[in-house]
Design a protein around this motif. Structure first.
Motif, PDB file in Angstrom:
ATOM      1  N   HIS A 197       0.967  -1.688  -0.069  1.00 46.09           N
ATOM      2  CA  HIS A 197      -0.421  -0.021  -0.451  1.00 46.09           C
ATOM      3  C   HIS A 197       0.987   1.309   0.475  1.00 46.09           C
ATOM      4  O   HIS A 197       2.261   1.235  -0.171  1.00 46.09           O
TER       5      HIS A 197
ATOM      6  N   ASP B 227       6.346   4.316   5.173  1.00 40.81           N
ATOM      7  CA  ASP B 227       6.703   3.499   5.759  1.00 40.81           C
ATOM      8  C   ASP B 227       7.102   1.538   4.431  1.00 40.81           C
ATOM      9  O   ASP B 227       7.956   0.887   4.992  1.00 40.81           O
ATOM     10  N   HIS B 228       5.943   1.874   3.243  1.00 37.27           N
ATOM     11  CA  HIS B 228       5.924   0.295   2.224  1.00 37.27           C
ATOM     12  C   HIS B 228       6.870   0.899   0.641  1.00 37.27           C
ATOM     13  O   HIS B 228       7.263   0.524  -0.024  1.00 37.27           O
TER      14      HIS B 228
ATOM     15  N   ASP C 186       0.083  -4.238   5.535  1.00 39.69           N
ATOM     16  CA  ASP C 186      -0.639  -3.855   7.344  1.00 39.69           C
ATOM     17  C   ASP C 186      -2.394  -4.062   7.525  1.00 39.69           C
ATOM     18  O   ASP C 186      -2.774  -3.566   8.695  1.00 39.69           O
TER      19      ASP C 186
ATOM     20  N   HIS D 236       4.906  -5.535   9.619  1.00 35.76           N
ATOM     21  CA  HIS D 236       5.739  -4.710  11.024  1.00 35.76           C
ATOM     22  C   HIS D 236       5.283  -5.987  11.821  1.00 35.76           C
ATOM     23  O   HIS D 236       3.964  -6.738  12.083  1.00 35.76           O
TER      24      HIS D 236
HETATM   25 ZN   LIG Z   1       3.048   0.897   7.821  1.00 37.90          ZN
END
Ligand SMILES: [Zn+2]
Length: 436
Positions: free
Chosen positions: A106, A110-111, A220, A262
Motif C-alpha cells: 500500500h 514506510d512501505h 498492514d 510490521h
Molecule cells: Zn506500515
C-alpha cells in the motif's frame, strides 16, 4: 483491557534500539522506544531473517521481504527511505540477482520508501490501482501529514513528501508502473505469485499469496495489537468491514505462513487461523457494538467509554486504541455533526473558556480545581482545565507548567505507541511555550 501488549510496530523499533523483543512486551521498554533513535543508528540486524528456502525478511519500521527465484527476485514492500539501504544490504547478501518485481502492499511511506532504490530498468513495480489516488491524496495534504507524522512518530514518514504551500491535486510521483484492479498473477522461476486486492488500513491495500508455500504477505492488515481503524495523524475513514472481508479472504486461503509488514512472521496453519480469526472477530465486535449504540441514540463519547473488547477477543491496544476506532467508525458512518444545534456554528466549545475562567474568578481558581482533579486521578479533566486557563491567558506560566506536569505523567504511564507520540509532542510544544 489496556494490556501491556505493545504493537508489532513498536516491538520492531525497540528491537532495533537495543532492547530485546521479549523486553518489548513490557511497558518500560515502550517508553524507551524512540523511533528517531533507530533511524539515526540504522538497523542492528546483522543478517536477513530466513523464513524458508525462498523467502527472506529484513525487519524494521516497515519490513522488506525478498523472494528468491532462479529467474530473478521479487521484493515485497521496501520500508522507509532511510532504512531501505540497510535492508537492501541485508537482502543482497542473500542474493543480488536481478529484481523482476517490486510489489508495494500500500502507499504509505514506510512501505514505499525504497522503491527507487530497488527498481532496475526492467523491474515491474506493482500496486493496486487505487494507489494512484492515494498518493495524490497524501501529496495534496503533504504539509499537514509532515507535521502530524512528526508529532505521532517523531519523524516524517515519507522523505519524498515535502510540505506543500498549496493544494497540489495531481502532483504526486506515481511509483508503480504496473497496476491491477482485483487480482493479478505471474509465475517466475516456477514460483507462483497471486496478488489480491485486500482493502483494510488503506483502500489500495494488497496481499501477495504464494500458494506453493501457503505464504501470505499481508502488509498492514494485521498488527500485534488492535489496528488503527482511525489513526490520530489523520486519515480518510478506514472501513472496519473492509478489514473483516479482507481477513476472511485470507483465512479461506488457509495460509501456513503469515508475513505482516510490521513485526515478526506468524507460523503454522492453526496459529495463523487462530490469529486471523481473533483479529477479525475483535474488529467486527467493535464495529457491531458501535453500530448498535448509534442506533440506540448513544453519543460518540458514551460509546468510546463503554465499548471494550471481551477477554476472549483482547488482542491488545499497544498500537490502536479501541476507543479511537469506535469514534472512527461512528464518524466514518455519519461525519462530524453530533445533533446538538450549537455545533452547527463556527465557534468552538473552547471559545467560551475565557468567559468561564473569568466567571470562576480567574485562572488561579481554575488551576486549583485542575490540581484537585489531578490529585483525584482525573488527568484528562485536569488537562482540560489547564487548557482553559491557557486559553484565557496565553503564556500563563503556572498553567503551562501544570500542563507539562500532566502530560509528562500521562506519557510515563502510557503503554500505547501512538498515545505516547502525541503526549510527547504536547510536552515539546508546552516546553517551547514556557521558553518564550
Ligand atoms: Zn506500515
Amino acid at each position: 483491557m489496556r494490556q501491556y501488549l505493545i504493537g508489532a510496530l513498536a516491538a520492531s523499533l525497540i528491537s532495533l534500539t537495543g532492547v530485546t523483543f521479549a523486553q518489548a512486551y513490557k511497558p518500560e521498554a515502550l517508553k524507551r522506544a524512540d523511533p528517531s533513535l533507530h533511524l539515526q543508528r540504522g538497523s542492528e540486524q546483522t543478517e536477513a531473517l530466513k523464513i524458508n528456502d525462498a523467502i527472506y525478511q529484513a525487519t524494521g519500521f516497515g519490513n522488506t521481504f525478498m523472494v528468491v527465484t532462479d529467474q530473478g527476485n521479487v521484493i515485497i514492500d521496501t520500508s522507509l527511505a532511510r532504512t531501505a539501504p540497510a535492508h537492501k544490504k541485508l537482502l543482497n547478501a542473500v542474493s543480488d540477482a536481478a529484481i523482476h518485481s517490486v510489489i508495494i502492499t500500500h502507499g504509505h511511506g514506510d512501505h514505499t520508501g525504497g522503491v527507487e532504490l530497488w527498481k532496475q530498468a526492467d523491474t515491474q513495480v506493482i500496486a493496486q490501482e487505487n494507489m494512484v489516488a492515494f498518493l495524490h491524496y497524501q501529496k495534496r495534504l503533504a504539509g499537514m501529514f509532515a507535521r502530524r507524522n512528526q508529532a505521532q512518530f517523531g519523524f516524517e514518514l515519507s522523505d519524498r513528501i515535502t510540505a506543500a504551500t498549496a493544494a497540489q491535486n495531481y502532483a504526486a510521483t506515481i511509483l508503480p508502473n504496473t497496476l491491477f484492479d482485483k487480482k493479478m498473477q505471474f509465475v517466475l522461476g516456477g514460483k507462483e505469485f497471486q496478488i489480491l486486492h485486500t482493502p483494510a488500513e488503506t483502500y489500495d491495500a494488497l496481499t501477495v499469496w504464494m500458494p506453493q508455500y501457503r505464504a501470505a504477505f499481508v502488509g498492514d492488515m494485521l498488527f500485534q495489537s488492535f489496528p488503527n481503524i482511525y489513526t490520530l495523524r489523520g486519515t480518510k475513514p478506514r472501513w472496519a468491514l473492509d478489514y473483516v472481508s479482507s481477513i476472511e479472504r485470507i483465512i479461506k486461503l488457509q495460509p501456513e505462513i503469515l508475513l505482516p509488514s510490521h513485526g515478526q512472521p506468524i507460523m503454522g496453519g492453526q496459529n495463523v487461523l487462530d490469529t486471523l480469526t481473533r483479529y477479525r472477530d475483535a474488529i467486527l465486535y467493535v464495529h457491531d457494538q458501535t453500530v448498535i449504540g448509534m442506533n440506540q441514540g448513544k453519543d460518540v463519547y458514551t460509546l468510546m467509554s463503554e465499548i471494550e473488547l471481551p477477554e476472549t477477543l483482547d488482542i491488545g491496544e499497544g498500537y490502536g486504541w479501541v476507543s479511537w476506532s469506535v469514534r472512527g467508525i461512528y464518524e466514518g458512518y455519519v461525519g462530524w455533526f453530533d445533533g446538538n444545534p450549537v455545533n452547527m456554528y463556527n465557534q468552538s466549545p473552547q471559545s467560551v473558556y475565557p468567559d468561564l475562567v473569568d466567571l470562576a474568578g480567574g485562572s488561579k481558581n481554575v488551576l486549583n480545581l485542575a490540581k484537585e482533579k489531578l490529585a483525584a486521578g482525573d488527568q484528562v479533566k485536569s488537562l482540560r482545565l489547564a487548557d482553559a486557563a491557557i486559553a484565557a491567558e496565553a503564556g500563563n506560566r503556572e498553567a503551562l507548567q501544570l500542563r507539562l506536569q500532566i502530560l509528562t505523567a500521562m506519557r510515563k504511564q502510557s503503554s500505547n505507541f501512538n498515545e505516547s507520540g502525541w503526549l510527547n509532542s504536547g510536552i515539546l510544544e508546552t516546553k517551547k511555550q514556557l521558553k518564550k
